[in-house]
Design a protein around this motif. Structure first.
Motif, PDB file in Angstrom:
ATOM      1  N   TYR A 123      -1.857  47.558  26.149  1.00 22.85           N
ATOM      2  CA  TYR A 123      -1.021  48.484  26.913  1.00 22.85           C
ATOM      3  C   TYR A 123      -1.882  49.202  27.942  1.00 22.85           C
ATOM      4  N   GLY A 124      -1.307  49.430  29.108  1.00 18.44           N
ATOM      5  CA  GLY A 124      -2.035  50.106  30.167  1.00 18.44           C
ATOM      6  C   GLY A 124      -1.285  49.976  31.476  1.00 18.44           C
ATOM      7  N   ASP A 125      -1.957  50.297  32.558  1.00 18.65           N
ATOM      8  CA  ASP A 125      -1.343  50.266  33.873  1.00 18.65           C
ATOM      9  C   ASP A 125      -1.432  48.852  34.448  1.00 18.65           C
ATOM     10  N   VAL A 126      -0.393  48.078  34.242  1.00 17.13           N
ATOM     11  CA  VAL A 126      -0.372  46.677  34.676  1.00 17.13           C
ATOM     12  C   VAL A 126      -0.402  46.564  36.192  1.00 17.13           C
ATOM     13  N   THR A 127      -0.021  47.617  36.908  1.00 14.93           N
ATOM     14  CA  THR A 127      -0.039  47.558  38.373  1.00 14.93           C
ATOM     15  C   THR A 127      -1.463  47.368  38.904  1.00 14.93           C
ATOM     16  N   ALA A 128      -2.451  47.617  38.050  1.00 13.91           N
ATOM     17  CA  ALA A 128      -3.842  47.395  38.465  1.00 13.91           C
ATOM     18  C   ALA A 128      -4.071  45.931  38.828  1.00 13.91           C
ATOM     19  N   VAL A 129      -3.341  45.037  38.189  1.00 11.64           N
ATOM     20  CA  VAL A 129      -3.496  43.610  38.476  1.00 11.64           C
ATOM     21  C   VAL A 129      -3.179  43.318  39.939  1.00 11.64           C
ATOM     22  N   ALA A 130      -2.078  43.866  40.439  1.00  9.71           N
ATOM     23  CA  ALA A 130      -1.688  43.636  41.832  1.00  9.71           C
ATOM     24  C   ALA A 130      -2.742  44.179  42.794  1.00  9.71           C
ATOM     25  N   VAL A 131      -3.333  45.312  42.426  1.00 10.11           N
ATOM     26  CA  VAL A 131      -4.382  45.901  43.273  1.00 10.11           C
ATOM     27  C   VAL A 131      -5.581  44.965  43.381  1.00 10.11           C
ATOM     28  N   TYR A 132      -6.000  44.411  42.251  1.00  5.36           N
ATOM     29  CA  TYR A 132      -7.168  43.526  42.255  1.00  5.36           C
ATOM     30  C   TYR A 132      -6.857  42.178  42.912  1.00  5.36           C
ATOM     31  N   ILE A 133      -5.638  41.701  42.747  1.00  7.30           N
ATOM     32  CA  ILE A 133      -5.233  40.466  43.437  1.00  7.30           C
ATOM     33  C   ILE A 133      -5.305  40.671  44.944  1.00  7.30           C
TER      34      ILE A 133
END
Length: 239
Positions: A196-206
């Motif tokens: 669990y966590g801030d999944v939006t971080a994935v879009a930032v790194y992509i």
């Protein structure tokens, strides 16, 4: 000089300021970042906290610690694989044999042609990239990208692409699962190692990765989006 992390990074250890400036000037014109030292002790101190140099240009007649002593210590205690080019007025056979015996990759005698020195630097950097890729597990994609899995490095040709630890981890996960549609939740769980966590971080790194490896981030060649599903790294680009 301001560093560019994507450029090859060269240490120039030379106590004659005029020669040091000339060498740095020619290297910078060839898109290399340089850091000059007028003695070996300062170079060793810098190695403790600085970005690792891709190559070292080393004079032998230095104040304090000699070039030979620096070379021996560097190769034994810091990094045996980083190329070292000795540039020295000492041209006796015993000096050349001693320098190469301590681990130098080339011995260039003064006076020298700056253009020829730059060509030798480039040749050693190319050789280093080839040897690194050959010595460790790697994955190539696109025309000239190589992901070095053991050292966690991305290179384009002989140039290291600056990636943060997390950027590298996201890219490696995508590349290793090329052809699969990966949801942001799966990427987050596998790379961040938490459920669990801030999944939006994935879009930032992509987005960050696309800016660094895609020619046109609006028409992606490598990291594609499957709308509503996730991301997919193009399997056709892997070779």
């Amino acid at each position: 000089m301001k560093e560019n992390d994507s450029n090859p990074y060269i240490y120039v250890i030379e106590d004659e300021e005029a020669i040091s400036k000339l060498v740095c000037l020619y290297l910078s014109k060839s898109s290399m970042t340089t850091k000059a030292f007028f003695n070996a002790e300062d170079a060793l101190t810098s190695l403790e906290t600085d970005r690792k140099p891709d190559l070292i240009i080393l004079d032998l007649n230095l104040p304090g610690m000699s070039g030979f002593d620096f070379l021996e210590k560097f190769k034994k205690e810091y990094d045996a694989s980083t190329p070292v080019l000795i540039v020295s007025a000492r041209d006796a056979d015993e000096d050349i044999i001693k320098g190469l015996g301590y681990g130098a990759d080339e011995f260039v005698t003064k006076p020298f042609s700056p253009s020829v020195l730059v060509a030798r630097v480039k040749a050693n950097l190319r050789r280093q990239v080839f040897n690194s890729a050959k010595a460790e597990e790697s994955i190539s994609f696109g025309e000239d990208y190589v992901l070095l899995l053991n050292s966690c490095v991305l290179k384009k040709g002989n140039v290291k692409i600056s990636l943060s630890t997390k950027e590298y981890e996201v890219l490696e996960f995508l590349v290793k699962h090329a052809g699969e549609v990966l949801s942001p939740e799966r990427i987050y769980t596998e790379v961040w190692k938490v459920q669990y966590g801030d999944v939006t971080a994935v879009a930032v790194y992509i987005q960050r990765l696309r800016k660094k490896i895609e020619k046109d981030s609006s028409k992606c060649e490598f990291i594609k989006t499957d709308f509503g599903q996730g991301y997919i790294f193009s399997k056709d680009t892997i070779h």
